[in-house]
Design a protein around this motif. Structure first.
Motif, PDB file in Angstrom:
ATOM      1  N   THR A 239       1.013  -1.208   0.058  1.00  0.00           N
ATOM      2  CA  THR A 239       0.169  -0.007  -0.051  1.00  0.00           C
ATOM      3  C   THR A 239       1.054   1.275  -0.037  1.00  0.00           C
ATOM      4  O   THR A 239       1.806   1.207   0.552  1.00  0.00           O
ATOM      5  CB  THR A 239      -0.789  -0.081   1.128  1.00  0.00           C
ATOM      6  OG1 THR A 239      -1.598  -1.159   1.294  1.00  0.00           O
ATOM      7  CG2 THR A 239      -1.840   1.206   1.170  1.00  0.00           C
ATOM      8  N   ASN A 261      -3.270   0.737  -3.990  1.00  0.00           N
ATOM      9  CA  ASN A 261      -2.822  -0.635  -3.665  1.00  0.00           C
ATOM     10  C   ASN A 261      -1.890  -1.254  -4.828  1.00  0.00           C
ATOM     11  O   ASN A 261      -2.278  -1.136  -5.940  1.00  0.00           O
ATOM     12  CB  ASN A 261      -4.279  -1.377  -3.638  1.00  0.00           C
ATOM     13  CG  ASN A 261      -5.046  -1.326  -2.685  1.00  0.00           C
ATOM     14  OD1 ASN A 261      -4.454  -0.928  -1.422  1.00  0.00           O
ATOM     15  ND2 ASN A 261      -6.294  -1.365  -2.685  1.00  0.00           N
ATOM     16  N   LYS A 621      -7.863  -3.285   8.935  1.00  0.00           N
ATOM     17  CA  LYS A 621      -7.710  -4.690   8.522  1.00  0.00           C
ATOM     18  C   LYS A 621      -7.129  -5.569   9.206  1.00  0.00           C
ATOM     19  O   LYS A 621      -6.102  -5.798   9.198  1.00  0.00           O
ATOM     20  CB  LYS A 621      -6.807  -4.210   6.894  1.00  0.00           C
ATOM     21  CG  LYS A 621      -7.549  -3.474   6.037  1.00  0.00           C
ATOM     22  CD  LYS A 621      -6.754  -3.668   4.718  1.00  0.00           C
ATOM     23  CE  LYS A 621      -6.679  -5.025   3.957  1.00  0.00           C
ATOM     24  NZ  LYS A 621      -6.251  -5.116   2.718  1.00  0.00           N
ATOM     25  N   ASN A 629     -12.427  -3.864   1.970  1.00  0.00           N
ATOM     26  CA  ASN A 629     -11.770  -2.766   0.993  1.00  0.00           C
ATOM     27  C   ASN A 629     -11.792  -1.484   1.727  1.00  0.00           C
ATOM     28  O   ASN A 629     -12.994  -0.724   1.863  1.00  0.00           O
ATOM     29  CB  ASN A 629     -12.716  -2.523  -0.410  1.00  0.00           C
ATOM     30  CG  ASN A 629     -12.168  -1.583  -1.206  1.00  0.00           C
ATOM     31  OD1 ASN A 629     -11.460  -0.781  -1.034  1.00  0.00           O
ATOM     32  ND2 ASN A 629     -12.952  -1.195  -2.215  1.00  0.00           N
ATOM     33  N   SER A 630     -10.797  -1.183   2.334  1.00  0.00           N
ATOM     34  CA  SER A 630     -10.663   0.103   3.408  1.00  0.00           C
ATOM     35  C   SER A 630     -10.705   1.499   2.860  1.00  0.00           C
ATOM     36  O   SER A 630     -10.244   2.347   3.471  1.00  0.00           O
ATOM     37  CB  SER A 630      -9.479  -0.470   4.166  1.00  0.00           C
ATOM     38  OG  SER A 630      -8.290  -0.514   3.548  1.00  0.00           O
TER      39      SER A 630
END
Length: 656
Positions: A239, A261, A621, A629-630
């Protein structure tokens, strides 16, 4: 009117009585008198209800000409045509279907729109019809319930909670409280607040709204600076976090820009391409407005020959300043130490891993420390990643050294022997002190809205402190006051002078190594620009024209600085406002100096905000939610912008 009516009625009946009396034999005046009396009594006791004919009013019809006043025919099924304003959506009565009344509404309620052409109201007419069609097919939710749903979703995201918490914890708790304090009827109103699926949609809507607010500000042409860092989440996904700093409403604002991502096999050029797609392709920002880049992370980001930084500097036409994170540089400088001290650190880490690596050992140590009344019952893990943790780790090991020794002896571990060595424990006391001091320096370099002058002053102050400590140890009467645990330990224990001298030499060698590495990672030539622009830190220190001439400013800038340093009113603002807010405030009166100062203060000096973002990401997460899916939750949790709830409500009721 009533008197006239009764009088006519009485005359008519009198005439009728006289006509009757003329046909009756033997009737005289007596009969007439009786008739009159009966009529009078009848008039007094009877009530007459007059029946007037109502004037018939015809219903007014809507005309397309009324659109020029901002009114359309209401689509609701009323009995007669009723006008509806396309601006405020108010529905008037049928009697208001007059040009004079419609015009009066436009002039009194929307005076700023009186000169608008007919095409403007035609566009508004289409918007009203689209909204009406949407509302007719959508589920009706009260405004308070809708707003409550948004507020709950916002709080859930801010606290990094699971979305099901709204349905499983927050709503049931609210129902219990309202039912207890008020009644069941009031509690039933809360049941209209949506479930966890809607909470997810609300968070996505809020995140989109916050992103739009931020991008709209940046698209206005303001200068900005970014910081970026790379890490891996619990799902082993790479990330890249990006933060932005820009001037808004009189001061710098720092906000979360994006989260990308990345796949593990991406090269440096691929990382730049992904960043370009987001910032330029999606957000439509101009790299020329980027005036600062601060990075940290792996070598493909921060390396000397990193193509990511190289490409970023190219697209900004080399007008952007690049900074390597101060905290990361401090961590690199603190790694070097003599081999003997390194062995002490490694043995301490082994002790921690032996105990914390086994849940049974960790529980047994906790019970053991509780039974003997120790100040602490847990050890802390050691990590090389991000921040220095040696200070806290070693401090806890040193404080529990006797308890750990007893526990390891019961477990018959060979690590118990290191605590029986007084020299090892003495060196552990020193490492606890020096890494605690380095941790304090690291904390001072963190935080929001800190400027480069503050950070450079702290680094230079620490370097001078290291030189002072070396001089203290080299003197004929060495002093150890700067290391309180180390000093307490050598005072409470009998240590051979020769051994103490050896330990002193190792400490002196370590301090010398620290000075050299700090000079390497924070070279003086990197701070030449700050020395040349020292007037930014305190412009009122240059009141004399002679001191201003030495600053190598252009004549216009010299004149502005002379006028600025002579203003006592602005000096009061300088003392009360932050440095960035002060220079932004005076941009109208002193544009040259303000512009130059803002560009110097705008770039980040650390990537601490990215580190904060990674900490939040680990909370979002978890092992149970590793597939989340943050992106939306992360933006709501980290954004500095405050949602405009009215705009969100209007968007829900009138989507475009």
């Amino acid at each position: 009117m009533d008197r006239v009516f009764f009088k006519r009625k009485r005359n008519n009946e009198t005439k009728y009585a006289e006509a009757c009396s003329s046909t009756t034999v033997g009737s005289g005046s007596v009969y007439n008198d009786n008739i009159n009396k009966n009529i009078d009594s009848h008039l007094q006791t009877s009530t007459f209800e007059p029946h007037f004919k109502k004037k018939k009013v015809s219903a007014r019809r809507y005309s397309e000409d009324y659109l020029k006043y901002g009114f359309i025919k209401c689509e609701k099924p009323f009995e007669n045509d009723r006008p509806q304003c396309v601006i405020c959506n108010n529905i008037l009565a049928n009697e208001s279907l007059k040009p004079s009344k419609l015009k009066r509404h436009l002039e009194t309620q929307h005076a700023e729109l009186t000169d608008k052409p007919l095409e403007y109201f035609q566009r508004k007419k289409k918007d009203v019809k689209l909204s009406a069609q949407f509302l007719s097919c959508s589920t009706t939710v009260s405004e308070k319930a809708l707003l409550s749903s948004y507020l709950v979703a916002y709080r859930v995201a801010k606290e990094k909670m699971a979305h099901t918490a709204a349905e499983k914890i927050i709503l049931p708790a609210c129902l219990d409280m309202v039912r207890t304090i008020f009644d069941d009827k009031s509690a039933d109103k809360l049941k209209t607040i949506p479930s966890d699926n809607t909470i997810s949609l609300r968070i996505c809507t809020i995140a989109e709204h916050l992103e739009t607010m931020l991008i709209t500000r940046l698209q206005s042409g303001v200068d900005f600076a970014i910081q970026l860092d790379e890490s891996t989440d619990i799902g082993s996904c790479t990330t890249l976090l990006v933060y932005v700093r820009y001037a808004w409403h009189g001061d710098f604002v720092e906000d979360f820009l994006c989260c990308l991502n990345l796949t593990s096999h991406l090269s440096e050029l691929d990382i730049f391409t992904e960043l370009e797609k987001c910032i330029v392709g999606q957000y439509k920002l101009n790299w020329k407005n980027c005036k600062g880049i601060t990075s940290d992370g792996t070598a493909n980001i921060t390396g000397k020959h990193s193509r990511v930084i190289k490409k970023l500097l190219e697209v900004t036409n080399n007008s952007s300043a690049w900074n390597h994170c101060f905290i990361h540089r401090e961590a690199l400088a603190s790694r070097e130490m003599p081999q003997n001290l390194m062995r002490v650190l490694k043995n301490a880490v082994k002790v921690v891993n032996f105990i914390k690596g086994s849940s049974l050992n960790s529980r047994l140590l906790e019970i053991f420390c509780s039974e003997i009344g120790a100040g602490y019952t847990h050890l802390l893990y050691h990590t090389k990643v991000r921040w220095l943790s040696q200070g806290k780790i070693l401090g806890r090991v040193y404080e529990l050294r006797n308890e750990i020794h007893g526990f390891l002896s019961e477990k018959k571990s060979h690590l118990a022997t290191v605590f029986e060595d007084d020299i090892w424990v003495t060196k552990l006391a020193y490492l606890t002190d020096i890494f605690g001091i380095l941790n304090e320096l690291s904390l001072k370099l963190q935080g929001k809205n800190s400027d480069i002058f503050q950070h450079v002053e702290r680094i230079q102050g620490f370097r001078k402190t290291l030189l002072l400590w070396q001089a203290r140890l080299k003197s004929s009467r060495p002093s150890y006051y700067m290391f309180p645990r180390f000093l307490q330990h050598i005072e409470e224990n009998v240590i051979n002078e020769n051994i103490l001298e050896e330990i002193k030499l190792e400490v002196l060698l370590h301090l010398t190594s620290l000075s050299q590495t700090f000079n390497h990672f924070f070279p003086e030539e990197k701070f030449e620009t700050l020395k040349e622009n020292c007037w930014v830190k305190d412009p009122f220190a240059f009141r004399n024209p002679e001191s201003i001439i030495e600053l190598n400013l252009v004549p216009e800038e010299e004149n502005e600085l002379l006028q600025l340093s002579s203003s006592y009113t602005l000096k009061n603002d300088y003392e009360t406002l932050s440095l960035s807010a002060f220079w932004i405030k005076i941009k109208e009166d002193f544009p040259l100096l303000s512009r130059k100062s803002v560009l110097l203060l705008l770039p980040f000096t650390t990537t601490s905000l990215c580190e904060l973002g990674f900490s939040v990401l680990t909370q979002l997460k978890t092992k149970e939610r590793n597939g989340l899916n943050s992106a939306a939750d992360l933006r709501v949790a980290l954004s500095s912008c405050v949602p405009d709830w009215n705009e969100l409500m209007n968007r829900q009721a009138h989507p475009s």
